[in-house]
Motif scaffolding. Structure first.
Motif, short mmCIF file in Angstrom:
data_model
loop_
_atom_site.label_atom_id
_atom_site.label_comp_id
_atom_site.label_asym_id
_atom_site.label_seq_id
_atom_site.Cartn_x
_atom_site.Cartn_y
_atom_site.Cartn_z
N SER A 130 0.79 7.04 3.74
CA SER A 130 1.15 5.80 3.07
C SER A 130 -0.07 4.91 2.88
O SER A 130 -1.05 4.97 3.63
CB SER A 130 2.22 5.06 3.88
OG SER A 130 2.42 3.76 3.40
N ALA A 165 -0.14 1.87 3.47
CA ALA A 165 -0.22 0.98 4.63
C ALA A 165 -1.14 1.55 5.69
O ALA A 165 -1.92 0.82 6.32
CB ALA A 165 1.18 0.74 5.21
N ARG A 214 2.67 -3.06 4.34
CA ARG A 214 4.13 -2.99 4.22
C ARG A 214 4.61 -3.62 2.92
O ARG A 214 5.54 -3.12 2.28
CB ARG A 214 4.78 -3.67 5.43
CG ARG A 214 4.61 -2.91 6.73
CD ARG A 214 5.22 -3.69 7.88
NE ARG A 214 6.65 -3.84 7.71
CZ ARG A 214 7.56 -2.94 8.09
NH1 ARG A 214 7.16 -1.81 8.66
NH2 ARG A 214 8.85 -3.13 7.91
N TRP A 215 3.96 -4.70 2.49
CA TRP A 215 4.35 -5.36 1.23
C TRP A 215 4.07 -4.44 0.04
O TRP A 215 4.90 -4.28 -0.85
CB TRP A 215 3.58 -6.67 1.10
CG TRP A 215 3.86 -7.38 -0.20
CD1 TRP A 215 5.06 -7.76 -0.69
CD2 TRP A 215 2.88 -7.78 -1.17
NE1 TRP A 215 4.92 -8.38 -1.91
CE2 TRP A 215 3.59 -8.41 -2.23
CE3 TRP A 215 1.49 -7.68 -1.25
CZ2 TRP A 215 2.94 -8.92 -3.34
CZ3 TRP A 215 0.84 -8.20 -2.35
CH2 TRP A 215 1.56 -8.81 -3.39
#
Length: 370
Positions: A33, A35, A90-91
């Motif tokens: 990811s 992130a 995360r955003w």
């Protein structure tokens, strides 16, 4: 100056070691990811700063207390940086997942609904592109549905129009064969008329199939619109006389165009036949041609009484014949579709609009250079 260069060298060495480790870590998590990648980047940044600071601090022989203070300060900065990277990651991941779900619905045949909430500039740009693509695909689907509907209607109408004359031809042929025809000459004339009607219908279908297949071969040459309109008026004059319709062509300018004369003659003939058939007796069909900027506009105005506004967008559709009042007894709704196909093949456009007492068909063509 020498001390500054030495400090810079120690700081660079410590930061370079941390950066090398971070590069290896980023390569290992490149399929994870975003992130995780952002967290690694933040960790590399903080680690590089910590490594450089500790290397310089040791080289400067700081006291244990001062070294501990520097370490604590850098550690606190590291925690804040990592937390910020996690929140940002995360955003971004949430925005990416929302965009993925919206794109999945879009790919399954639905329309694209942009996800709510803020997004990065790149995700926002991707959202706009997907929305624009969705709009284009929806327009394409609408055209495809309209074309399929038109095709089904055309098949139904052609089947009906072919069945009637074929049944008549069969009946007349059987009557002639059995010797039951009271007036064989009249039957022969009627058979010839029906065969010519069927021949014209098959010719229209063949022309339309060439247009739709992109196989319409044009042989453009420089001609005057005045000559094209004159030939079309001469050809339509017998039909106009039979329907007691007056043809007017006084407002035709001698503007040169680069077109296929044979195909454009067919366009004008189709428009004139359509106008004459839908104009009541003692009415007028007017033809005009004038230059408009870099184009030539040829118009045919009839006295049909007008076309309902909701039907105007369908006038040039394949197989459209409108109401029974506008349906010629020998037509299959192909003439105006052929007009549009030929005109668009010449990089022009065909349009229709209502005018007082009737409607006006306009053909816009590029004017010839010079």
């Amino acid at each position: 100056m020498k001390d500054v260069l030495l400090i810079a060298a120690f700081a660079f060495a410590g930061a370079a070691c941390a950066g090398l480790v971070g590069a290896v870590a980023l390569r290992l998590v490149r399929h994870r990811s975003v992130a995780v990648s952002l967290t690694v980047v933040a960790g590399v940044t903080v680690t590089a700063m910590l490594a450089g600071t500790l290397a310089v601090a040791r080289a400067m022989f700081l006291s244990s207390h001062d070294l501990w203070v520097v370490t604590v300060v850098v550690a606190m900065a590291s925690l804040v940086s990592l937390a910020t990277a996690l929140v940002l990651g995360r955003w971004v991941v949430a925005g990416s997942r929302a965009l993925t779900l919206a794109a999945r619905d879009f790919g399954e045949g639905g329309s694209f609904a942009p996800p709510h909430g803020g997004a990065t500039a790149e995700l926002a740009a991707l959202t706009r592109e997907l929305a624009a693509t969705s709009a284009r695909l929806e327009a394409s689907r609408a055209r495809e549905r309209a074309l399929e509907t038109s095709r089904r209607e055309l098949v139904a109408w052609i089947s009906h129009d072919l069945r009637t004359p074929l049944a008549g031809l069969r009946a007349m042929a059987e009557a002639l064969e059995d010797g039951m025809a009271a007036e064989p000459a009249r039957y022969h004339r009627q058979i010839r008329t029906e065969v010519e009607r069927l021949t014209g219908m098959v010719g229209d279908l063949f022309e339309l199939s060439r247009i739709h297949a992109g196989a319409l071969a044009l042989a453009p040459s420089r001609v005057s619109v005045y000559d094209l309109v004159g030939d079309a008026l001469s050809g339509a004059d017998p039909l106009a006389r039979a329907h007691r319709v007056r043809l007017v062509g006084d407002e035709v300018e001698a503007v040169p165009v680069e077109v296929d004369g044979r195909e454009m003659t067919r366009v004008l003939a189709n428009l004139l036949v359509n106008a004459i058939r839908h104009t009541p007796a003692d009415g007028t069909v007017a033809v005009a041609a004038r230059r408009r900027a870099a184009t030539v506009v040829v118009s045919v105005t009839d006295g049909c009484g007008g076309i309902p506004d909701e039907d105007l967008p369908r006038v040039f559709d394949t197989g459209w014949r409108g109401t029974e009042a506008r349906t010629p007894p020998a037509g299959a709704g192909l003439g105006l579709a052929i007009v549009r196909g030929i005109v668009e093949a010449h990089a022009g456009r065909a349009e229709v609009r209502n005018v007082p007492g009737g409607c006006r068909f306009e053909v816009t063509l590029p004017a010839a250079a010079g």
